[in-house]
Design an enzyme around this catalytic site. Structure first.
Site, short mmCIF file in Angstrom:
data_model
loop_
_atom_site.label_atom_id
_atom_site.label_comp_id
_atom_site.label_asym_id
_atom_site.label_seq_id
_atom_site.Cartn_x
_atom_site.Cartn_y
_atom_site.Cartn_z
N GLY A 73 30.65 66.43 -5.96
CA GLY A 73 30.23 65.35 -6.85
C GLY A 73 30.13 64.04 -6.07
O GLY A 73 30.56 63.96 -4.91
N GLY A 114 33.62 58.72 -6.19
CA GLY A 114 34.12 58.08 -7.41
C GLY A 114 33.87 58.88 -8.67
O GLY A 114 34.17 58.43 -9.78
N SER A 115 33.35 60.10 -8.53
CA SER A 115 33.06 60.90 -9.72
C SER A 115 34.35 61.43 -10.35
O SER A 115 34.38 61.72 -11.55
CB SER A 115 32.12 62.07 -9.38
OG SER A 115 32.68 62.88 -8.38
N GLY A 116 35.38 61.58 -9.53
CA GLY A 116 36.65 62.07 -10.07
C GLY A 116 37.17 63.33 -9.40
O GLY A 116 38.13 63.94 -9.88
N LYS A 117 36.58 63.70 -8.27
CA LYS A 117 36.97 64.94 -7.60
C LYS A 117 38.46 64.95 -7.25
O LYS A 117 39.20 65.88 -7.60
CB LYS A 117 36.14 65.15 -6.32
CG LYS A 117 34.65 65.26 -6.56
CD LYS A 117 33.89 65.45 -5.27
CE LYS A 117 34.00 64.29 -4.29
NZ LYS A 117 33.49 63.00 -4.80
N SER A 118 38.90 63.92 -6.53
CA SER A 118 40.30 63.89 -6.07
C SER A 118 41.26 63.85 -7.25
O SER A 118 42.29 64.53 -7.25
CB SER A 118 40.56 62.66 -5.19
OG SER A 118 39.71 62.66 -4.09
N SER A 168 30.34 66.88 -0.38
CA SER A 168 29.50 68.02 0.03
C SER A 168 28.11 67.92 -0.62
O SER A 168 27.79 68.70 -1.53
CB SER A 168 30.17 69.36 -0.27
OG SER A 168 30.82 69.40 -1.51
P1 ADP Z 1 36.22 61.01 -5.89
O1 ADP Z 1 37.35 61.85 -5.32
O2 ADP Z 1 35.17 61.85 -6.57
O3 ADP Z 1 35.65 60.03 -4.93
P2 ADP Z 1 38.31 59.69 -7.33
O4 ADP Z 1 39.03 60.81 -8.01
O5 ADP Z 1 38.89 59.13 -6.06
O6 ADP Z 1 36.79 60.15 -7.10
O7 ADP Z 1 38.08 58.47 -8.32
C1 ADP Z 1 37.65 58.66 -9.64
C2 ADP Z 1 38.10 57.48 -10.49
O8 ADP Z 1 37.59 57.62 -11.81
C3 ADP Z 1 39.61 57.38 -10.59
O9 ADP Z 1 39.98 56.03 -10.55
C4 ADP Z 1 39.88 58.00 -11.98
O10 ADP Z 1 41.06 57.50 -12.56
C5 ADP Z 1 38.65 57.52 -12.74
N1 ADP Z 1 38.31 58.32 -13.92
C6 ADP Z 1 38.07 57.84 -15.14
N2 ADP Z 1 37.79 58.81 -16.02
C7 ADP Z 1 37.86 59.97 -15.33
C8 ADP Z 1 37.68 61.33 -15.71
N3 ADP Z 1 37.36 61.69 -16.95
N4 ADP Z 1 37.82 62.28 -14.74
C9 ADP Z 1 38.12 61.93 -13.47
N5 ADP Z 1 38.32 60.65 -13.05
C10 ADP Z 1 38.19 59.66 -13.99
#
Ligand code: ADP
Length: 214
Positions: free
Chosen positions: A45, A48-52, A119
């Site tokens: 994804g 900032g999509s929420g992967k981690s 990825s």
């Molecule tokens: P990535 O690893 O994809 O770069 P992160 O997990 O680091 O993304 O960051 C995602 C951000 O979005 C976090 O600050 C998280 O708290 C926020 N967020 C808000 N809503 C959601 C959700 N439904 N699922 C995942 N993350 C979310």
């Protein structure tokens, strides 16, 4: 206990004089001791999509159910194994290749491996899938619209990229190819983190990959 070593990939090494060592134990034996089916959960994804965040919650839930796991986070790997790589297309390809190889080793160790990295290219995700058995690779699409990622901007990276300070930024100046048919589709604009993590465990259970009570 003595299950023989599993069939291994036939890929040839760079040096043709290298022969594969025959090992007594294989993936099945190692996994059997842990009482689980090894698996790679590959989360793709946008930044900032929420992967981690989701990967972390999924791992915690699996651990609470008694599963042996490992989380390979793309950002964290760039502090060590992948510290020599940039964000050019060719380095992104190498980044995914190395991560997939490490994930395969951990699969051979009998673990449930969660990979959390952008990825961006379909081809490399397909290559990662092809490293292991068909039922051992589960692709999860962490689906968050670009506008929402820009709004969240948890690491302040979009602001910097939009200001022209970061080259080759996924979704802006570098492409992202969403999966055509991910095994698990996570809509973060519709559900919260815990609901999504439960969705993952539910789908793994439905596929027979895990049992909730062990
Ligand atoms: P990535 O690893 O994809 O770069 P992160 O997990 O680091 O993304 O960051 C995602 C951000 O979005 C976090 O600050 C998280 O708290 C926020 N967020 C808000 N809503 C959601 C959700 N439904 N699922 C995942 N993350 C979310």
């Amino acid at each position: 206990m003595a299950l023989r070593g599993d069939v291994v990939s036939q890929q040839t090494p760079g040096d043709m004089n290298i022969r594969r060592a025959a090992l007594t134990l294989g993936k099945r034996a190692r996994a059997e001791l842990k009482g689980q089916k090894p698996l790679i959960l590959w989360m793709t994804g946008l930044s900032g999509s929420g992967k981690s965040t989701i990967a972390d919650r999924v791992e915690d839930k699996l651990w609470r159910c008694g599963y042996h796991t490992m989380l390979l986070d793309g950002d964290n790997l760039r502090f060590g194994l992948n510290r020599d790589l940039t964000f050019t297309d060719s380095d992104r390809i190498e980044n995914v290749r190395r991560t997939a190889e490490v994930a395969r080793l951990m699969l051979d160790a009998g673990l449930i491996v969660i990979c959390s990295l952008i990825s961006p290219f379909r081809r490399e995700r397909m290559l990662a899938r092809q490293l292991v058995g068909e039922d051992e690779f589960v692709e999860l699409f962490v689906d968050t619209p670009l506008d929402e990622c820009i709004r969240r901007d948890p690491k302040g990276l979009y602001a910097r990229a939009l200001a022209g300070e970061i080259p080759n930024f996924t979704g802006l100046t570098s492409s992202y190819e969403p999966p055509d048919a991910p095994e698990i589709h996570l809509r973060t604009d519709r559900h919260d983190v815990d609901t999504l993590a439960e969705q993952v465990l539910g789908e793994l259970q439905r596929r027979g990959a895990i049992a909730r009570s062990r």
